[in-house]
Write an enzyme that holds these catalytic residues in place. Structure first.
Site, short mmCIF file in Angstrom:
data_model
loop_
_atom_site.label_atom_id
_atom_site.label_comp_id
_atom_site.label_asym_id
_atom_site.label_seq_id
_atom_site.Cartn_x
_atom_site.Cartn_y
_atom_site.Cartn_z
CG ASP A 41 -1.58 -2.12 28.96
OD1 ASP A 41 -0.77 -1.61 28.40
OD2 ASP A 41 -2.51 -1.48 29.85
CG HIS A 245 12.35 -14.34 4.59
ND1 HIS A 245 12.16 -15.65 5.31
CD2 HIS A 245 11.81 -14.50 3.40
CE1 HIS A 245 11.60 -16.26 4.47
NE2 HIS A 245 11.24 -15.75 3.34
CG ASP A 262 8.56 -10.13 -1.86
OD1 ASP A 262 7.22 -10.21 -1.76
OD2 ASP A 262 9.07 -11.40 -1.68
CG ASP A 274 3.79 -12.74 -2.54
OD1 ASP A 274 4.78 -11.87 -2.51
OD2 ASP A 274 3.88 -13.67 -1.91
CG HIS A 353 13.52 -18.90 -3.17
ND1 HIS A 353 12.65 -18.87 -4.29
CD2 HIS A 353 14.46 -17.96 -3.41
CE1 HIS A 353 13.04 -17.80 -4.82
NE2 HIS A 353 14.00 -17.07 -4.40
CG HIS A 357 4.15 -19.04 -2.00
ND1 HIS A 357 2.95 -18.33 -1.80
CD2 HIS A 357 5.03 -18.18 -1.87
CE1 HIS A 357 3.17 -16.79 -1.85
NE2 HIS A 357 4.66 -16.83 -1.83
CG HIS A 364 4.13 -18.60 1.99
ND1 HIS A 364 5.40 -19.39 1.90
CD2 HIS A 364 4.49 -17.29 1.77
CE1 HIS A 364 6.20 -18.31 1.47
NE2 HIS A 364 5.81 -17.48 1.38
CD GLU A 387 7.96 -16.27 -4.47
OE1 GLU A 387 8.71 -15.54 -4.03
OE2 GLU A 387 7.00 -16.79 -3.91
CE1 TYR A 391 16.82 -13.57 -4.24
CE2 TYR A 391 17.09 -15.65 -4.78
CZ TYR A 391 16.44 -14.50 -4.52
OH TYR A 391 14.94 -14.87 -4.80
NE ARG A 415 11.54 -12.69 -3.91
CZ ARG A 415 12.41 -12.36 -3.01
NH1 ARG A 415 13.53 -12.84 -2.98
NH2 ARG A 415 11.85 -11.33 -2.15
CD GLU A 417 6.15 -13.18 -5.15
OE1 GLU A 417 5.51 -14.20 -4.37
OE2 GLU A 417 6.78 -12.49 -4.56
#
Length: 443
Positions: A41, A245, A262, A274, A353, A357, A364, A387, A391, A415, A417
């Site tokens: 709950d 991710h 990130d 971001d 990628h 965005h 996003h 970004e 990899y 990366r 960004e």
């Protein structure tokens, strides 16, 4: 530096006016988010539907907003949970119907329990109904029933809504172009997010767990008054950075590895930062790490430089890809001509990628990137991330004709960004306070 104030009621009213104008004679039904069960709950922390928030600023679950351009005496109607002392003891304050009118500018407000009885009357006379099907299971049957009732009575009344349309295209086009007030909120989210990245780099050392760095970042978000993290923070040491991710954030940080972070904050009114930065855990790049870091940084800076009115997000991406591919060819990590590698996508085992965005109320954020065959041109007020990354791992097969990856490169994930606003003159890097020069990444 004083923080900019949250967006005021007049700005929400102005948004509603523009949306109502776009609707023409079509009535729109925009539901709020509902509470989602976490376990037993216990509910997840509430997160308002961004479209509903954009038009109302009302941060309670289970509400429904009606936008009725065919009813000029009451074009904005809210259905909300009424005031209830017993419920408020358990779950907190509610604005109720009175607050919906006095605080949030509704022309009329009703208890949400009355929506089934009242909806059909409010939709009567509209040329069409704008509603996003498939997302709101409690409200959708009521909308369809009201429309069906109109269609059944059309032979007698001579009128009915002509169709059910999605409100998303017109509403998301509005959201894509940020107002000056929205840009101020995004600058604030970027500032807090950049501070957290600088703090994380200062505290990082070998032996810490990834989640200890995550805790430092997210504590800073809360201390600076943000709602919290805008998304699951990625704090990825070594080879974990090659998982795009990665959110386990449970590994120990090792000397000699890179740390990719990130992370960005979400403000109380849902505007987001971001940022991604990558730096050596032990304070010094290896030769291979620095070589790839400088290549990603060159690609990122070249892509950011493309951001200006009349350019496109596709050009931003293509610029980054070109710089990365040419650099990887020089290093021997790719083989062939740049044009052929790009055309065949033979670089995608190393960079898989897109380069960015839209950013706004959603990380996003909404808005089209293409209209048919034509990429959307950038305009002042649009905000996007830039970004690129690399990899290097064994997770994806090396394309036929491309060289095997030497061991010295494996496990390097990088990366970089930034959040970039399009301006009349070109662009503004909202996240510039998060350093990224190679020398700044070392100590």
């Amino acid at each position: 530096m004083a923080s900019p104030p949250p967006i005021d009621a007049a700005a929400y009213a102005e948004r509603r006016g523009r949306f109502l104008h776009r609707l023409g004679g079509v009535a729109a039904v925009i539901p709020a988010s509902s509470l989602a069960t976490h376990h037993a709950d216990v509910e997840h922390a509430f997160r308002q539907n961004s479209d509903f928030w954009y038009l109302t600023g009302f941060d309670e679950p289970g509400a429904v907003a009606l936008f009725l351009p065919h009813c000029p005496e009451h074009p904005f109607v809210l259905f909300v949970e009424p005031r209830d002392p017993t419920a408020e003891v358990w779950n907190g304050f509610r604005w109720g119907c009175e607050g919906a009118v006095e605080r949030f500018g509704a022309d009329r407000a009703h208890p949400i329990a009355e929506l089934p009885q009242r909806l059909a009357d409010y939709l009567k006379g509209a040329e069409g109904i704008a509603f996003r099907v498939g997302r709101h299971p409690a409200v959708e049957p009521l909308v369809l029933q009201a429309w069906a009732h109109q269609l059944d009575r059309a032979p007698r009344t001579g009128s009915a809504a002509l169709g059910l349309v999605a409100p998303c295209p017109m509403l998301h086009e509005l959201r894509l172009r940020k107002s000056p007030e929205e840009l101020e909120r995004l600058r604030e989210a970027a500032r807090i997010s950049a501070e957290a990245h600088e703090l994380a780099r200062r505290v990082t050392r070998p032996g810490l767990l990834e989640r200890q760095v995550q805790a430092v970042i997210e504590q800073h978000f809360l201390e600076r008054g943000a709602r919290g993290a805008a998304y699951g923070s990625i704090v990825a040491g070594g080879d974990n950075a090659c998982v795009l991710h990665y959110t386990a954030n449970a590994a120990e940080l090792r000397d000699g590895d890179l740390l990719l972070i990130d992370a960005g904050c979400s403000l109380g009114d849902y505007y987001n930062g971001d940022i991604t930065r990558t730096f050596p855990v032990g304070g010094r790049f290896s030769a291979e790490q620095r070589t790839l870091y400088e290549l990603v940084l060159a690609a990122q800076e070249a892509a950011v430089a493309v951001v200006r009115p009349e350019a496109t997000a596709e050009q931003v991406h293509d610029t980054a890809v070109r710089v990365l591919v040419e650099g990887l060819l020089e290093l021997g990590l790719l083989r062939g001509s740049a044009d052929s590698v790009i055309e065949q996508g033979a670089y995608r085992h190393l960079y898989m990628h897109r380069t960015g965005h839209w950013l706004g109320l959603d990380v996003h954020d909404v808005g089209a990137y293409r209209l048919g065959e034509h990429p959307v041109a950038l305009e002042p007020g649009m905000v996007l991330t830039v970004e690129p990354g690399l990899y290097v791992s064994d997770r994806l097969p090396v394309p036929e004709g491309q060289p095997a990856i030497e061991e010295r490169w494996k496990g390097i994930g990088i990366r970089i960004e930034d959040d970039v606003a399009v301006t009349e003159q070109g662009h503004e890097v909202l996240t510039a306070a998060a350093l990224k020069a190679p020398a700044a990444m070392e100590r």
